[in-house]
Design a protein around this motif. Sequence first.
Motif, PDB file in Angstrom:
ATOM      1  N   LEU A   1      12.990   1.440  -6.506  1.00 55.66           N
ATOM      2  CA  LEU A   1      13.116   2.619  -7.375  1.00 55.66           C
ATOM      3  C   LEU A   1      11.793   3.366  -7.484  1.00 55.66           C
ATOM      4  O   LEU A   1      10.834   2.845  -8.058  1.00 55.66           O
ATOM      5  CB  LEU A   1      13.590   2.193  -8.764  1.00 55.66           C
ATOM      6  N   ASP A   2      11.744   4.592  -6.940  1.00 55.72           N
ATOM      7  CA  ASP A   2      10.599   5.463  -7.194  1.00 55.72           C
ATOM      8  C   ASP A   2      11.105   6.715  -7.908  1.00 55.72           C
ATOM      9  O   ASP A   2      12.304   6.853  -8.188  1.00 55.72           O
ATOM     10  CB  ASP A   2       9.853   5.802  -5.896  1.00 55.72           C
ATOM     11  N   VAL A   3      10.208   7.636  -8.205  1.00 55.47           N
ATOM     12  CA  VAL A   3      10.603   8.800  -9.011  1.00 55.47           C
ATOM     13  C   VAL A   3      11.641   9.660  -8.295  1.00 55.47           C
ATOM     14  O   VAL A   3      12.522  10.256  -8.930  1.00 55.47           O
ATOM     15  CB  VAL A   3       9.369   9.644  -9.397  1.00 55.47           C
ATOM     16  N   HIS A   4      11.553   9.736  -6.958  1.00 53.15           N
ATOM     17  CA  HIS A   4      12.470  10.589  -6.206  1.00 53.15           C
ATOM     18  C   HIS A   4      13.876   9.985  -6.171  1.00 53.15           C
ATOM     19  O   HIS A   4      14.869  10.696  -6.371  1.00 53.15           O
ATOM     20  CB  HIS A   4      11.926  10.793  -4.788  1.00 53.15           C
ATOM     21  N   VAL A   5      13.951   8.680  -5.913  1.00 55.10           N
ATOM     22  CA  VAL A   5      15.240   7.994  -5.912  1.00 55.10           C
ATOM     23  C   VAL A   5      15.867   8.065  -7.305  1.00 55.10           C
ATOM     24  O   VAL A   5      17.068   8.334  -7.451  1.00 55.10           O
ATOM     25  CB  VAL A   5      15.067   6.536  -5.449  1.00 55.10           C
ATOM     26  N   ALA A   6      15.060   7.837  -8.333  1.00 53.86           N
ATOM     27  CA  ALA A   6      15.572   7.867  -9.701  1.00 53.86           C
ATOM     28  C   ALA A   6      16.103   9.252 -10.057  1.00 53.86           C
ATOM     29  O   ALA A   6      17.157   9.373 -10.717  1.00 53.86           O
ATOM     30  CB  ALA A   6      14.470   7.459 -10.672  1.00 53.86           C
TER      31      ALA A   6
ATOM     32  N   ILE B   1       0.466   5.671   5.917  1.00 58.35           N
ATOM     33  CA  ILE B   1       0.463   5.223   7.310  1.00 58.35           C
ATOM     34  C   ILE B   1      -0.954   5.216   7.879  1.00 58.35           C
ATOM     35  O   ILE B   1      -1.355   4.257   8.560  1.00 58.35           O
ATOM     36  CB  ILE B   1       1.396   6.113   8.154  1.00 58.35           C
ATOM     37  N   ARG B   2      -1.717   6.255   7.582  1.00 58.69           N
ATOM     38  CA  ARG B   2      -3.098   6.314   8.087  1.00 58.69           C
ATOM     39  C   ARG B   2      -3.939   5.178   7.519  1.00 58.69           C
ATOM     40  O   ARG B   2      -4.732   4.552   8.242  1.00 58.69           O
ATOM     41  CB  ARG B   2      -3.712   7.668   7.737  1.00 58.69           C
ATOM     42  N   LYS B   3      -3.775   4.883   6.234  1.00 58.20           N
ATOM     43  CA  LYS B   3      -4.574   3.828   5.599  1.00 58.20           C
ATOM     44  C   LYS B   3      -4.155   2.437   6.073  1.00 58.20           C
ATOM     45  O   LYS B   3      -5.002   1.558   6.286  1.00 58.20           O
ATOM     46  CB  LYS B   3      -4.443   3.930   4.076  1.00 58.20           C
TER      47      LYS B   3
ATOM     48  N   MET C   1       0.808  -1.216   0.000  1.00 59.96           N
ATOM     49  CA  MET C   1       0.000   0.000   0.000  1.00 59.96           C
ATOM     50  C   MET C   1       0.842   1.267   0.000  1.00 59.96           C
ATOM     51  O   MET C   1       0.294   2.377   0.062  1.00 59.96           O
ATOM     52  CB  MET C   1      -0.947  -0.010   1.202  1.00 59.96           C
ATOM     53  N   ALA C   2       2.168   1.130  -0.061  1.00 62.13           N
ATOM     54  CA  ALA C   2       3.061   2.292   0.005  1.00 62.13           C
ATOM     55  C   ALA C   2       3.055   3.045  -1.323  1.00 62.13           C
ATOM     56  O   ALA C   2       3.990   2.957  -2.124  1.00 62.13           O
ATOM     57  CB  ALA C   2       4.470   1.851   0.378  1.00 62.13           C
ATOM     58  N   TRP C   3       2.006   3.778  -1.511  1.00 64.21           N
ATOM     59  CA  TRP C   3       1.766   4.479  -2.768  1.00 64.21           C
ATOM     60  C   TRP C   3       1.198   5.848  -2.422  1.00 64.21           C
ATOM     61  O   TRP C   3       0.101   5.960  -1.911  1.00 64.21           O
ATOM     62  CB  TRP C   3       0.780   3.653  -3.595  1.00 64.21           C
ATOM     63  N   GLY C   4       2.005   6.893  -2.673  1.00 61.81           N
ATOM     64  CA  GLY C   4       1.563   8.236  -2.350  1.00 61.81           C
ATOM     65  C   GLY C   4       2.282   8.790  -1.127  1.00 61.81           C
ATOM     66  O   GLY C   4       3.317   8.281  -0.700  1.00 61.81           O
TER      67      GLY C   4
END
Length: 259
Positions: free
Chosen positions: A193-198, A50-52, A41-44
Amino acid sequence: MDRWVDRVESPDYIDSDPVLFMHAFNNPEDQLLAGFFAATMAWGRRDIVIRKVRDFLNRMGNRPADFIGNFSDRDARHFDGFKHRTFKPVDMIWLTKILQSILLKYGSFENFWERCYQKSRQNDRPLMSVFHENFFAQQPATPRRTYKHVSNADKKSSCKRLYLYLRWTIRKDSPVDLGLMDFMPPSELMVPLDVHVARQARILGLLSRTYNDWWAVQELTESLRTLDPSDPAKYDYALFGLGVNADEIPAEFLINKQP
């Protein structure tokens, strides 16, 4: 990079990251199952994730192993009204059913991962392709819409969330990652790999590929293995920290200022 790993990879990191749900339990199977949902669920935004995840685990009575192991159709009502991004109750029901089948057949979630790892090596296939295939084979009636919530390297996905989960569960001697599973060495982990790491990897000249896909994961991980062949995934912390504090990157390391 090593200095930034030391700076970011600290106990203070835990409370603001979904990995906190693994630290919230004492039983290893609870930790592995809670962590799998947290990573999936680690999306966004992390605070929303964390709340979800907290909401979802509350619906399980904060006993994920017991809830999943004893799940029946009448328990599906606990997921009524749940929503996160494109996750809906139907997805959470089938993910729970699949995990129940895994626990019944393999005895533990780690045993299932180990079997997928062995198959991937025997057949020279990416681990996440084998994991995806065998995960959904446990419940063939799973709706196709739920398949998209578990990455598949055959689709050239970066498999960011699955490798985030393995970073949490494979790396040892970390104040953040718990190192609960032993089926593969940390040296074989790929970078989540996410957009920030990339973006930071391109700025530093560690990644040349334009798209954030499976090939980019392979390229970046190989670059990071030159820094530490035994534990390349630790640099996920450095790239995350540099993304938050980009103004602190020394000018001589800025290879691509506009990646």
